[in-house]
Design a protein around this motif. Sequence first.
Motif, PDB file in Angstrom:
ATOM      1  N   UNK A  89       8.001   7.016  -3.009  1.00 59.47           N
ATOM      2  CA  UNK A  89       8.291   5.979  -4.002  1.00 59.47           C
ATOM      3  C   UNK A  89       7.028   5.214  -4.396  1.00 59.47           C
ATOM      4  N   UNK A  90       6.215   4.873  -3.406  1.00 60.32           N
ATOM      5  CA  UNK A  90       4.964   4.151  -3.682  1.00 60.32           C
ATOM      6  C   UNK A  90       4.054   5.013  -4.549  1.00 60.32           C
ATOM      7  N   UNK A  91       3.924   6.277  -4.201  1.00 53.43           N
ATOM      8  CA  UNK A  91       3.019   7.161  -4.935  1.00 53.43           C
ATOM      9  C   UNK A  91       3.504   7.468  -6.341  1.00 53.43           C
ATOM     10  N   UNK A  92       4.786   7.317  -6.615  1.00 54.00           N
ATOM     11  CA  UNK A  92       5.326   7.602  -7.949  1.00 54.00           C
ATOM     12  C   UNK A  92       5.088   6.459  -8.935  1.00 54.00           C
ATOM     13  N   UNK A  93       4.534   5.349  -8.476  1.00 49.28           N
ATOM     14  CA  UNK A  93       4.331   4.204  -9.368  1.00 49.28           C
ATOM     15  C   UNK A  93       3.402   4.510 -10.538  1.00 49.28           C
ATOM     16  N   UNK A  94       2.454   5.414 -10.341  1.00 47.80           N
ATOM     17  CA  UNK A  94       1.574   5.788 -11.443  1.00 47.80           C
ATOM     18  C   UNK A  94       2.348   6.379 -12.611  1.00 47.80           C
ATOM     19  N   UNK A  95       3.413   7.112 -12.299  1.00 47.24           N
ATOM     20  CA  UNK A  95       4.252   7.716 -13.327  1.00 47.24           C
ATOM     21  C   UNK A  95       5.359   6.776 -13.780  1.00 47.24           C
ATOM     22  N   UNK A  96       5.796   5.899 -12.890  1.00 49.98           N
ATOM     23  CA  UNK A  96       6.923   5.006 -13.186  1.00 49.98           C
ATOM     24  C   UNK A  96       6.577   3.552 -12.833  1.00 49.98           C
ATOM     25  N   UNK A  97       5.619   2.945 -13.538  1.00 50.49           N
ATOM     26  CA  UNK A  97       5.184   1.588 -13.180  1.00 50.49           C
ATOM     27  C   UNK A  97       6.284   0.533 -13.280  1.00 50.49           C
ATOM     28  N   UNK A  98       7.327   0.788 -14.055  1.00 50.80           N
ATOM     29  CA  UNK A  98       8.419  -0.179 -14.177  1.00 50.80           C
ATOM     30  C   UNK A  98       9.201  -0.329 -12.866  1.00 50.80           C
ATOM     31  N   UNK A  99       9.030   0.599 -11.942  1.00 51.13           N
ATOM     32  CA  UNK A  99       9.728   0.544 -10.649  1.00 51.13           C
ATOM     33  C   UNK A  99       8.991  -0.319  -9.621  1.00 51.13           C
ATOM     34  N   UNK A 100       7.880  -0.918 -10.014  1.00 48.49           N
ATOM     35  CA  UNK A 100       7.040  -1.639  -9.064  1.00 48.49           C
ATOM     36  C   UNK A 100       7.802  -2.693  -8.261  1.00 48.49           C
ATOM     37  N   UNK A 101       8.559  -3.543  -8.918  1.00 48.63           N
ATOM     38  CA  UNK A 101       9.234  -4.626  -8.212  1.00 48.63           C
ATOM     39  C   UNK A 101      10.244  -4.087  -7.202  1.00 48.63           C
ATOM     40  N   UNK A 102      10.983  -3.063  -7.581  1.00 50.47           N
ATOM     41  CA  UNK A 102      11.952  -2.474  -6.656  1.00 50.47           C
ATOM     42  C   UNK A 102      11.251  -1.843  -5.457  1.00 50.47           C
ATOM     43  N   UNK A 103      10.141  -1.158  -5.699  1.00 55.33           N
ATOM     44  CA  UNK A 103       9.381  -0.532  -4.606  1.00 55.33           C
ATOM     45  C   UNK A 103       8.770  -1.619  -3.721  1.00 55.33           C
ATOM     46  N   UNK A 104       8.268  -2.675  -4.331  1.00 50.24           N
ATOM     47  CA  UNK A 104       7.694  -3.783  -3.560  1.00 50.24           C
ATOM     48  C   UNK A 104       8.742  -4.370  -2.625  1.00 50.24           C
ATOM     49  N   UNK A 105       9.945  -4.581  -3.137  1.00 45.93           N
ATOM     50  CA  UNK A 105      11.022  -5.134  -2.319  1.00 45.93           C
ATOM     51  C   UNK A 105      11.386  -4.193  -1.171  1.00 45.93           C
ATOM     52  N   UNK A 106      11.397  -2.886  -1.435  1.00 41.53           N
ATOM     53  CA  UNK A 106      11.690  -1.902  -0.377  1.00 41.53           C
ATOM     54  C   UNK A 106      10.601  -1.928   0.692  1.00 41.53           C
ATOM     55  N   UNK A 107       9.350  -2.043   0.252  1.00 36.78           N
ATOM     56  CA  UNK A 107       8.248  -2.124   1.209  1.00 36.78           C
ATOM     57  C   UNK A 107       8.360  -3.380   2.065  1.00 36.78           C
ATOM     58  N   UNK A 108       8.602  -4.513   1.432  1.00 35.35           N
ATOM     59  CA  UNK A 108       8.732  -5.764   2.177  1.00 35.35           C
ATOM     60  C   UNK A 108       9.883  -5.684   3.176  1.00 35.35           C
ATOM     61  N   UNK A 109      10.970  -5.057   2.778  1.00 30.40           N
ATOM     62  CA  UNK A 109      12.126  -4.902   3.667  1.00 30.40           C
ATOM     63  C   UNK A 109      11.806  -3.947   4.818  1.00 30.40           C
TER      64      UNK A 109
END
Length: 142
Positions: A89-109
């Motif tokens: 999910x983290x590595x896919x941010x380059x292709x899907x930058x709009x997912x950043x906040x959701x990925x950030x929340x998953x990382x924090x969790x």
Amino acid sequence: MMPNPTREELIDALLDHMLYLRIAHHVEGRIRIKASWNGAKKLNQTREGDIETIIAAIPGIKDYRINKQALSVVITYDPRVFPHVLWEEVAALGQYPARRQAVRERLLEALAGWTPIFKAGSDSGAEVADQHRTRPKESPVQ
């Protein structure tokens, strides 16, 4: 990056850098991340020690090797601490930058309970005290 960044600052910095990187190869426990030429230009503007500080501070990372000529980083990690699917999910941010906040929340969790604490006398923060790379309780990410 400031000395002794917080968990949130490290996660934000990781996500910022991942916008310019992609997975070249990934098996559970080992990931090779590669920069594009445009990404390399952007990352060249980053202080050399900042990327190492980020990588070294992430819990579960056992080892890493930066290859500047190949524009890649190979990271060996403990998937019980930083799950395989979360790396994807983290590595896919380059292709899907709009997912950043959701990925950030998953990382924090997933990394809840982890607090980066750096060795005394480390100006850059690149040396992370091993005893402070604590594994979070049960991760909800499978």
